[in-house]
Design a protein around this motif. Structure first.
Motif, PDB file in Angstrom:
ATOM      1  N   THR A  40       0.761  -0.981  -0.131  1.00 28.12           N
ATOM      2  CA  THR A  40      -0.099  -0.051  -0.068  1.00 28.12           C
ATOM      3  C   THR A  40       0.895   1.282   0.014  1.00 28.12           C
ATOM      4  O   THR A  40       0.596   2.160  -0.584  1.00 28.12           O
ATOM      5  CB  THR A  40      -1.142   0.081   1.006  1.00 28.12           C
ATOM      6  N   LEU A  41       1.866   1.356   0.833  1.00 26.70           N
ATOM      7  CA  LEU A  41       2.733   2.406   0.910  1.00 26.70           C
ATOM      8  C   LEU A  41       3.682   2.595  -0.445  1.00 26.70           C
ATOM      9  O   LEU A  41       3.780   3.615  -0.662  1.00 26.70           O
ATOM     10  CB  LEU A  41       3.792   2.406   2.044  1.00 26.70           C
ATOM     11  N   ASN A  42       4.112   1.525  -0.954  1.00 25.77           N
ATOM     12  CA  ASN A  42       4.776   1.516  -2.170  1.00 25.77           C
ATOM     13  C   ASN A  42       3.918   1.954  -3.281  1.00 25.77           C
ATOM     14  O   ASN A  42       4.553   2.398  -4.224  1.00 25.77           O
ATOM     15  CB  ASN A  42       5.284   0.278  -2.600  1.00 25.77           C
ATOM     16  N   ALA A  43       2.629   1.981  -3.257  1.00 19.93           N
ATOM     17  CA  ALA A  43       1.829   2.372  -4.291  1.00 19.93           C
ATOM     18  C   ALA A  43       1.485   3.695  -4.508  1.00 19.93           C
ATOM     19  O   ALA A  43       0.864   4.259  -5.208  1.00 19.93           O
ATOM     20  CB  ALA A  43       0.445   1.755  -4.348  1.00 19.93           C
ATOM     21  N   LEU A  44       1.856   4.525  -3.297  1.00 18.09           N
ATOM     22  CA  LEU A  44       1.771   5.980  -3.295  1.00 18.09           C
ATOM     23  C   LEU A  44       2.478   6.670  -3.984  1.00 18.09           C
ATOM     24  O   LEU A  44       3.598   6.310  -4.446  1.00 18.09           O
ATOM     25  CB  LEU A  44       2.104   6.478  -1.631  1.00 18.09           C
TER      26      LEU A  44
END
Length: 97
Positions: A40-44
């Motif tokens: 999820t964080l990497n998708a930001l």
């Protein structure tokens, strides 16, 4: 699922950890949730955001390092209960035969 029980058991084996079967299941689930959160964080989109090492500004609270006169050898041993030359003389702490 990105991680499975076999991986958890293999890593535990490498770390010389003995896991009970319920612990392997628990850690597999926990690690999987952590990896999902990382996805999820990497998708930001972080384009244009300055990398930071701290969440809040950090400043040094130590005083400035300024050299100055220090005690002389004579001054540092002047209050010694016992001395030998410029050294403190203390009772022996290691027994010698």
């Amino acid at each position: 699922m990105k991680i499975n029980k076999d991986v958890v058991e293999y890593v535990a084996h490498l770390g010389r950890l003995e896991l009970e079967p319920h612990e392997a299941e628990l850690y597999t689930s926990q690690l999987d949730r952590i990896l999902e959160h990382m996805d999820t964080l990497n998708a930001l989109d972080t384009e244009g955001i300055e990398p930071t090492s701290h969440a809040v500004p950090v400043s040094c609270v130590l005083r400035e390092d300024i050299s100055r006169e220090s005690l002389s050898v004579e001054g540092s041993v002047s209050n010694a209960p016992d001395r030998k030359g410029s050294f403190f003389k203390v009772p022996p702490v290691i027994e010698v035969d």
